[in-house]
Design a protein around this motif. Sequence first.
Motif, short mmCIF file in Angstrom:
data_model
loop_
_atom_site.label_atom_id
_atom_site.label_comp_id
_atom_site.label_asym_id
_atom_site.label_seq_id
_atom_site.Cartn_x
_atom_site.Cartn_y
_atom_site.Cartn_z
N MET A 1 14.66 -74.83 -81.63
CA MET A 1 13.88 -75.89 -81.03
C MET A 1 14.23 -77.24 -81.65
SD MET A 1 9.75 -76.52 -80.91
CE MET A 1 9.73 -77.40 -82.47
N ASN A 2 14.40 -78.24 -80.77
CA ASN A 2 14.67 -79.59 -81.24
C ASN A 2 13.39 -80.41 -81.13
OD1 ASN A 2 15.41 -82.56 -80.65
ND2 ASN A 2 17.31 -81.73 -81.50
N ALA A 3 12.93 -80.94 -82.27
CA ALA A 3 11.64 -81.62 -82.30
C ALA A 3 11.64 -82.89 -81.46
CB ALA A 3 11.28 -81.95 -83.75
N ALA A 4 12.74 -83.64 -81.49
CA ALA A 4 12.81 -84.88 -80.70
C ALA A 4 12.77 -84.58 -79.21
CB ALA A 4 14.07 -85.66 -81.07
N ASP A 5 13.55 -83.59 -78.80
CA ASP A 5 13.54 -83.21 -77.38
C ASP A 5 12.15 -82.77 -76.96
OD1 ASP A 5 16.25 -83.66 -77.50
OD2 ASP A 5 16.82 -81.55 -77.44
N THR A 6 11.52 -81.97 -77.82
CA THR A 6 10.18 -81.46 -77.51
C THR A 6 9.17 -82.60 -77.37
OG1 THR A 6 10.65 -79.38 -78.64
CG2 THR A 6 8.33 -79.95 -78.31
N ALA A 7 9.21 -83.54 -78.29
CA ALA A 7 8.28 -84.67 -78.24
C ALA A 7 8.46 -85.48 -76.97
CB ALA A 7 8.47 -85.55 -79.48
N TRP A 8 9.71 -85.73 -76.60
CA TRP A 8 9.97 -86.53 -75.39
C TRP A 8 9.48 -85.80 -74.14
CZ3 TRP A 8 9.91 -90.08 -72.21
CH2 TRP A 8 10.68 -90.13 -71.04
N ILE A 9 9.72 -84.51 -74.02
CA ILE A 9 9.31 -83.78 -72.82
C ILE A 9 7.79 -83.62 -72.75
CG2 ILE A 9 9.63 -81.69 -71.45
CD1 ILE A 9 12.04 -83.63 -71.61
N ILE A 10 7.12 -83.58 -73.89
CA ILE A 10 5.65 -83.61 -73.86
C ILE A 10 5.17 -84.91 -73.21
CG2 ILE A 10 3.60 -83.85 -75.31
CD1 ILE A 10 4.88 -81.85 -77.25
N VAL A 11 5.78 -86.02 -73.60
CA VAL A 11 5.43 -87.32 -73.01
C VAL A 11 5.80 -87.34 -71.53
CG1 VAL A 11 5.92 -89.79 -73.05
CG2 VAL A 11 5.64 -88.54 -75.20
N ALA A 12 7.00 -86.85 -71.20
CA ALA A 12 7.46 -86.85 -69.81
C ALA A 12 6.55 -86.01 -68.93
CB ALA A 12 8.89 -86.34 -69.73
N THR A 13 6.06 -84.91 -69.45
CA THR A 13 5.14 -84.05 -68.70
C THR A 13 3.87 -84.81 -68.34
OG1 THR A 13 6.00 -82.06 -69.77
CG2 THR A 13 3.82 -81.90 -68.76
N ALA A 14 3.33 -85.53 -69.30
CA ALA A 14 2.13 -86.34 -69.03
C ALA A 14 2.43 -87.43 -68.00
CB ALA A 14 1.62 -86.95 -70.34
N LEU A 15 3.61 -88.04 -68.08
CA LEU A 15 3.98 -89.10 -67.15
C LEU A 15 4.09 -88.58 -65.72
CD1 LEU A 15 6.65 -91.05 -69.22
CD2 LEU A 15 4.43 -91.93 -68.46
N VAL A 16 4.66 -87.39 -65.55
CA VAL A 16 4.81 -86.85 -64.19
C VAL A 16 3.46 -86.46 -63.62
CG1 VAL A 16 5.98 -85.16 -62.73
CG2 VAL A 16 7.15 -86.08 -64.73
N LEU A 17 2.57 -85.90 -64.42
CA LEU A 17 1.22 -85.63 -63.93
C LEU A 17 0.52 -86.93 -63.56
CD1 LEU A 17 -1.01 -83.59 -63.32
CD2 LEU A 17 -1.78 -83.83 -65.70
N PHE A 18 0.75 -87.97 -64.33
CA PHE A 18 0.18 -89.30 -64.06
C PHE A 18 0.64 -89.83 -62.70
CE2 PHE A 18 0.35 -94.02 -64.76
CZ PHE A 18 -1.00 -94.23 -65.00
N MET A 19 1.82 -89.40 -62.25
CA MET A 19 2.31 -89.83 -60.94
C MET A 19 1.38 -89.36 -59.82
SD MET A 19 6.37 -89.11 -61.36
CE MET A 19 6.80 -89.59 -59.69
#
Length: 393
Positions: A1-19
């Motif tokens: 697991m890559n921590a940076a990748d994981t952190a970014w996709i957590i944010v991206a997931t919230a952004l797409v739901l926000f759409m």
Amino acid sequence: MNAADTAWIIVATALVLFMTLPGLALFYGGLVRARNVLSVFMHCYAIACLMSILWLAFGYSIAFGSGTSGFWGGLDKAFLNGVTADSLSGSLPEILFFAFQMTFAIITPALIVGAYVERVGFGFVLLFSALWMLIVYAPVVHWIWGGGMMSDGGIFGETGVRDFAGGIVVHETAGLAALVIAIFLGVRKNQTTPPHNPGFVMIGAAMLWVGWFGFNGGSQLAADGGAAMALTVTHISAAAASLSWGLWERVKYGKTSLVGVVTGTIAGLASITPASGFVGPVAALIIGTIAGILCQEAVNLIRNKVKIDDTLDVFAVHGVGGIFGTIMIAVFGQGAWVAQLGALAVVGAYTIVLTVALVKLVGMITPLRVDAETEVNGLDLSVHGERAYDMSS
């Protein structure tokens, strides 16, 4: 697991739901009559809830299961069977990949809402959306993103279709389904009432624009330069399409409207979506500039020439935009022509045939369209027992 990748996709997931919540709800809600705004909000909200449960139950497995047929992923991961906090999908926890893809499964049927607002039965919305996501959307995801028959080495040869974030998977499927439903529904009894709240439309579009950074940038599935480039070209295309739409309005009608400019934003975002992982800023500028004019002319064609009441222009903006962006990948030499055009044709035919079948099937179970009195009085009070605005309180 890559921590940076994981952190970014957590944010991206919230952004797409926000759409979807609240972006799409406000964008669509502002475009309808005041007596129907709550029904639009309800459609978007209920679809988000229902698709989340169905993605957990069957959708994720159909799309990303280990089935070897090339057509679907099977049911081995139904209800996330075998997926734990330690399971990995590439450099990400698989449970996070599940959640990120879930937000795509939410927004795709929610996009279709724009075609049938102001005259559709609520029961039909829920049942159709549920079946459509499982039978149309999830298999198409498997074909293109889940290692299925349209990926590299599949039916199109060594180089499969290129669809970075959903020009085919999201926008073509939703756009064509919207067109089919609009044809079955027929025209509204009142097509002349202007958007009741253009301010809502602008706010919703702005939320979609910001959320789209997660949609396209997150599709890189990594925190790297590719994600940054996808985010940047997404922004450039949206800005260019907003301006070209507004300028074209000015040329044709003498005025540039706020609703027009922000609709151009969505056209630019939909058009760059499939290409956002494959092109640079200059190509994005070209794609966005063309999209603002192309999608506006598609609106005029569908609405005024063909006389199909796709209420909020889902096919003209999302469908045409997604198809155009998919073709532009080949134009810029980043994909094979046979794969890009072939995938558009196969997915298009599959979507139309299955959507027609589902409309007929669901229509035998629950009415497709509300009665004339309900439509005239508005869905908010008639169906949900609420008003968006009580001027006496």
